[in-house]
Scaffold this active site. Sequence first.
Site, PDB file in Angstrom:
ATOM      1  N   GLY A 159       0.824  -1.212   0.000  1.00  0.00           N
ATOM      2  CA  GLY A 159       0.000   0.000   0.000  1.00  0.00           C
ATOM      3  C   GLY A 159       0.852   1.254   0.000  1.00  0.00           C
ATOM      4  O   GLY A 159       0.654   2.157   0.811  1.00  0.00           O
ATOM      5  N   ALA A 160       1.818   1.303  -0.946  1.00  0.00           N
ATOM      6  CA  ALA A 160       2.791   2.402  -0.929  1.00  0.00           C
ATOM      7  C   ALA A 160       2.548   3.432  -2.018  1.00  0.00           C
ATOM      8  O   ALA A 160       3.387   4.291  -2.263  1.00  0.00           O
ATOM      9  CB  ALA A 160       4.205   1.835  -1.036  1.00  0.00           C
ATOM     10  N   VAL A 188      -3.423  -7.407  -1.539  1.00  0.00           N
ATOM     11  CA  VAL A 188      -2.818  -8.215  -0.472  1.00  0.00           C
ATOM     12  C   VAL A 188      -3.824  -9.165   0.179  1.00  0.00           C
ATOM     13  O   VAL A 188      -3.437 -10.088   0.884  1.00  0.00           O
ATOM     14  CB  VAL A 188      -2.138  -7.339   0.616  1.00  0.00           C
ATOM     15  CG1 VAL A 188      -0.981  -6.541   0.038  1.00  0.00           C
ATOM     16  CG2 VAL A 188      -3.152  -6.447   1.319  1.00  0.00           C
ATOM     17  N   ASN A 191       1.538  -2.573   5.412  1.00  0.00           N
ATOM     18  CA  ASN A 191       0.891  -1.278   5.635  1.00  0.00           C
ATOM     19  C   ASN A 191      -0.494  -1.187   4.996  1.00  0.00           C
ATOM     20  O   ASN A 191      -1.371  -0.508   5.525  1.00  0.00           O
ATOM     21  CB  ASN A 191       1.801  -0.168   5.084  1.00  0.00           C
ATOM     22  CG  ASN A 191       1.078   1.150   4.945  1.00  0.00           C
ATOM     23  OD1 ASN A 191       0.886   1.878   5.910  1.00  0.00           O
ATOM     24  ND2 ASN A 191       0.640   1.481   3.720  1.00  0.00           N
ATOM     25  N   SER A 233      -2.917   0.441  14.420  1.00  0.00           N
ATOM     26  CA  SER A 233      -3.592   1.727  14.634  1.00  0.00           C
ATOM     27  C   SER A 233      -3.863   1.910  16.107  1.00  0.00           C
ATOM     28  O   SER A 233      -4.070   0.933  16.843  1.00  0.00           O
ATOM     29  CB  SER A 233      -4.930   1.759  13.885  1.00  0.00           C
ATOM     30  OG  SER A 233      -5.691   2.870  14.321  1.00  0.00           O
ATOM     31  N   TYR A 257     -12.653  -2.293  12.373  1.00  0.00           N
ATOM     32  CA  TYR A 257     -11.293  -1.767  12.177  1.00  0.00           C
ATOM     33  C   TYR A 257     -10.438  -2.036  13.421  1.00  0.00           C
ATOM     34  O   TYR A 257      -9.298  -2.521  13.314  1.00  0.00           O
ATOM     35  CB  TYR A 257     -11.379  -0.261  11.900  1.00  0.00           C
ATOM     36  CG  TYR A 257     -10.060   0.394  11.575  1.00  0.00           C
ATOM     37  CD1 TYR A 257      -9.377   0.086  10.401  1.00  0.00           C
ATOM     38  CD2 TYR A 257      -9.501   1.330  12.437  1.00  0.00           C
ATOM     39  CE1 TYR A 257      -8.171   0.710  10.100  1.00  0.00           C
ATOM     40  CE2 TYR A 257      -8.304   1.961  12.136  1.00  0.00           C
ATOM     41  CZ  TYR A 257      -7.633   1.643  10.964  1.00  0.00           C
ATOM     42  OH  TYR A 257      -6.434   2.257  10.666  1.00  0.00           O
ATOM     43  N   ALA A 260     -10.876  -4.316  15.660  1.00  0.00           N
ATOM     44  CA  ALA A 260     -10.627  -5.754  15.806  1.00  0.00           C
ATOM     45  C   ALA A 260      -9.500  -6.200  14.870  1.00  0.00           C
ATOM     46  O   ALA A 260      -8.639  -7.001  15.249  1.00  0.00           O
ATOM     47  CB  ALA A 260     -11.895  -6.541  15.511  1.00  0.00           C
ATOM     48  N   LYS A 288      -7.046  -4.375  13.800  1.00  0.00           N
ATOM     49  CA  LYS A 288      -5.758  -3.848  14.272  1.00  0.00           C
ATOM     50  C   LYS A 288      -5.330  -4.514  15.580  1.00  0.00           C
ATOM     51  O   LYS A 288      -4.138  -4.684  15.842  1.00  0.00           O
ATOM     52  CB  LYS A 288      -5.840  -2.327  14.418  1.00  0.00           C
ATOM     53  CG  LYS A 288      -6.061  -1.602  13.086  1.00  0.00           C
ATOM     54  CD  LYS A 288      -4.984  -1.959  12.050  1.00  0.00           C
ATOM     55  CE  LYS A 288      -5.073  -1.115  10.791  1.00  0.00           C
ATOM     56  NZ  LYS A 288      -4.005  -1.430   9.823  1.00  0.00           N
TER      57      LYS A 288
HETATM   58  P1  NAP Z   1      -4.582   5.471   2.444  1.00  0.00           P
HETATM   59  O1  NAP Z   1      -4.063   6.852   2.303  1.00  0.00           O
HETATM   60  O2  NAP Z   1      -6.035   5.200   2.279  1.00  0.00           O
HETATM   61  O3  NAP Z   1      -3.754   4.540   1.440  1.00  0.00           O
HETATM   62  C1  NAP Z   1      -4.032   3.175   1.404  1.00  0.00           C
HETATM   63  C2  NAP Z   1      -2.967   2.456   0.638  1.00  0.00           C
HETATM   64  O4  NAP Z   1      -3.240   1.039   0.721  1.00  0.00           O
HETATM   65  C3  NAP Z   1      -2.957   2.804  -0.835  1.00  0.00           C
HETATM   66  O5  NAP Z   1      -1.633   2.731  -1.307  1.00  0.00           O
HETATM   67  C4  NAP Z   1      -3.794   1.671  -1.471  1.00  0.00           C
HETATM   68  O6  NAP Z   1      -3.435   1.367  -2.812  1.00  0.00           O
HETATM   69  C5  NAP Z   1      -3.393   0.529  -0.579  1.00  0.00           C
HETATM   70  N1  NAP Z   1      -4.349  -0.554  -0.574  1.00  0.00           N
HETATM   71  C6  NAP Z   1      -5.664  -0.515  -0.216  1.00  0.00           C
HETATM   72  N2  NAP Z   1      -6.193  -1.743  -0.354  1.00  0.00           N
HETATM   73  C7  NAP Z   1      -5.216  -2.549  -0.812  1.00  0.00           C
HETATM   74  C8  NAP Z   1      -5.146  -3.918  -1.161  1.00  0.00           C
HETATM   75  N3  NAP Z   1      -6.217  -4.714  -1.071  1.00  0.00           N
HETATM   76  N4  NAP Z   1      -3.962  -4.429  -1.593  1.00  0.00           N
HETATM   77  C9  NAP Z   1      -2.870  -3.631  -1.696  1.00  0.00           C
HETATM   78  N5  NAP Z   1      -2.871  -2.324  -1.387  1.00  0.00           N
HETATM   79  C10 NAP Z   1      -4.040  -1.793  -0.953  1.00  0.00           C
HETATM   80  O7  NAP Z   1      -4.217   4.839   3.865  1.00  0.00           O
HETATM   81  P2  NAP Z   1      -3.233   5.360   5.014  1.00  0.00           P
HETATM   82  O8  NAP Z   1      -3.955   6.363   5.826  1.00  0.00           O
HETATM   83  O9  NAP Z   1      -1.907   5.687   4.447  1.00  0.00           O
HETATM   84  O10 NAP Z   1      -3.150   4.034   5.898  1.00  0.00           O
HETATM   85  C11 NAP Z   1      -2.080   3.121   5.750  1.00  0.00           C
HETATM   86  C12 NAP Z   1      -2.080   2.174   6.936  1.00  0.00           C
HETATM   87  O11 NAP Z   1      -1.985   2.945   8.138  1.00  0.00           O
HETATM   88  C13 NAP Z   1      -3.350   1.348   7.067  1.00  0.00           C
HETATM   89  O12 NAP Z   1      -3.033   0.049   7.527  1.00  0.00           O
HETATM   90  C14 NAP Z   1      -4.148   2.102   8.114  1.00  0.00           C
HETATM   91  O13 NAP Z   1      -5.040   1.257   8.803  1.00  0.00           O
HETATM   92  C15 NAP Z   1      -3.032   2.607   9.009  1.00  0.00           C
HETATM   93  N6  NAP Z   1      -3.403   3.782   9.822  1.00  0.00           N
HETATM   94  C16 NAP Z   1      -3.694   4.972   9.238  1.00  0.00           C
HETATM   95  C17 NAP Z   1      -4.006   6.050  10.059  1.00  0.00           C
HETATM   96  C18 NAP Z   1      -4.316   7.409   9.512  1.00  0.00           C
HETATM   97  O14 NAP Z   1      -4.684   8.274  10.313  1.00  0.00           O
HETATM   98  N7  NAP Z   1      -4.162   7.663   8.251  1.00  0.00           N
HETATM   99  C19 NAP Z   1      -4.044   5.893  11.445  1.00  0.00           C
HETATM  100  C20 NAP Z   1      -3.743   4.652  11.985  1.00  0.00           C
HETATM  101  C21 NAP Z   1      -3.414   3.600  11.163  1.00  0.00           C
HETATM  102  P3  NAP Z   1      -4.171   2.080  -4.080  1.00  0.00           P
HETATM  103  O15 NAP Z   1      -3.704   3.513  -4.080  1.00  0.00           O
HETATM  104  O16 NAP Z   1      -3.671   1.334  -5.261  1.00  0.00           O
HETATM  105  O17 NAP Z   1      -5.644   1.972  -3.840  1.00  0.00           O
END
Ligand code: NAP
Length: 246
Positions: free
Chosen positions: A11-12, A63, A89, A141, A154, A156, A158
């Site tokens: 998810g990069a 994934v 991620n 998270s 969500y 659960a 994490k």
């Molecule tokens: P985001 O901006 O929504 O980006 C999500 C990323 O994951 C994108 O690169 C997306 O790819 C990819 N993705 C989604 N579904 C996928 C799949 N089935 N297979 C492969 N890649 C997939 O999310 P983020 O906020 O950066 O969050 C990243 C991680 O941090 C997550 O695990 C989230 O739960 C955790 N997190 C985030 C926050 C926050 O405040 N942002 C807080 C706590 C934890 P595409 O671009 O190709 O769709």
Amino acid sequence: MSENKVALVTGASRGIGRGVALKLGSLGYDVAVNYNSNEEEANKVVDAIKAYGVNAIAVKANVGERGDVNAMFRTVVKELGRIDVLVNNAGVVDDAFLLMLSPDSLDRSLNINVKGYFYCAQAATLKMFKAKKGVIVNVSSVSSKMALPGQSVYAATKGAVNSMTATLATELAPYGIRVNAVAPGFIATDMVAKLPEDKKAEYLTQVPLGRFGEVEEVANLVAFLASDDASYITGQTIVIDGGLSL
Ligand code: NAP
């Protein structure tokens, strides 16, 4: 094949994963940039990483699909030579009150946020066993540590990530593999941008540091855990939330 360490970040193409991939590239890792649908953004991340003078590739895989994950690891090893660091991620959030929760949403969250982490950890460990060395960093998270209405699924998923992190750390320590997790609070990404404005304002009042975190701040922590500077840290879930969960 270069002598650089190789990291795969799932998810990069956007958000935290993008920040982690760029940080690892800046530190001299060759980086595999996984994405699900956003090829154009993933390729931009690859170009930005290559500007650091290291190698990078974009790899498409959902994934939550074991076949995709195994194919992704084959590509990474073929193109970059090995895997030293896996950053699990890729994740989704789909908040809903319990009675509004759809079976499809539940399956999707479990498939991506939990099964996806296992599929990738399994595939990476198969490669790391041979080297007797490796690091897995799981992005969890702060929702796993505090109860927010609407986030039962969500949270659960994490919570499962935190548990798998601790257990895998004990299983894999004899093979030289460390496993840790980071638990971010609200970080300024698309995931948080999608929240309703009134919710965002309400959440901000609960953060002692008075702001949402930046992806670079999470990336710095992930890079530290991936590095030999963290050689005696394993099985931990490290909260990075501006004090939100205190
Ligand atoms: P985001 O901006 O929504 O980006 C999500 C990323 O994951 C994108 O690169 C997306 O790819 C990819 N993705 C989604 N579904 C996928 C799949 N089935 N297979 C492969 N890649 C997939 O999310 P983020 O906020 O950066 O969050 C990243 C991680 O941090 C997550 O695990 C989230 O739960 C955790 N997190 C985030 C926050 C926050 O405040 N942002 C807080 C706590 C934890 P595409 O671009 O190709 O769709």
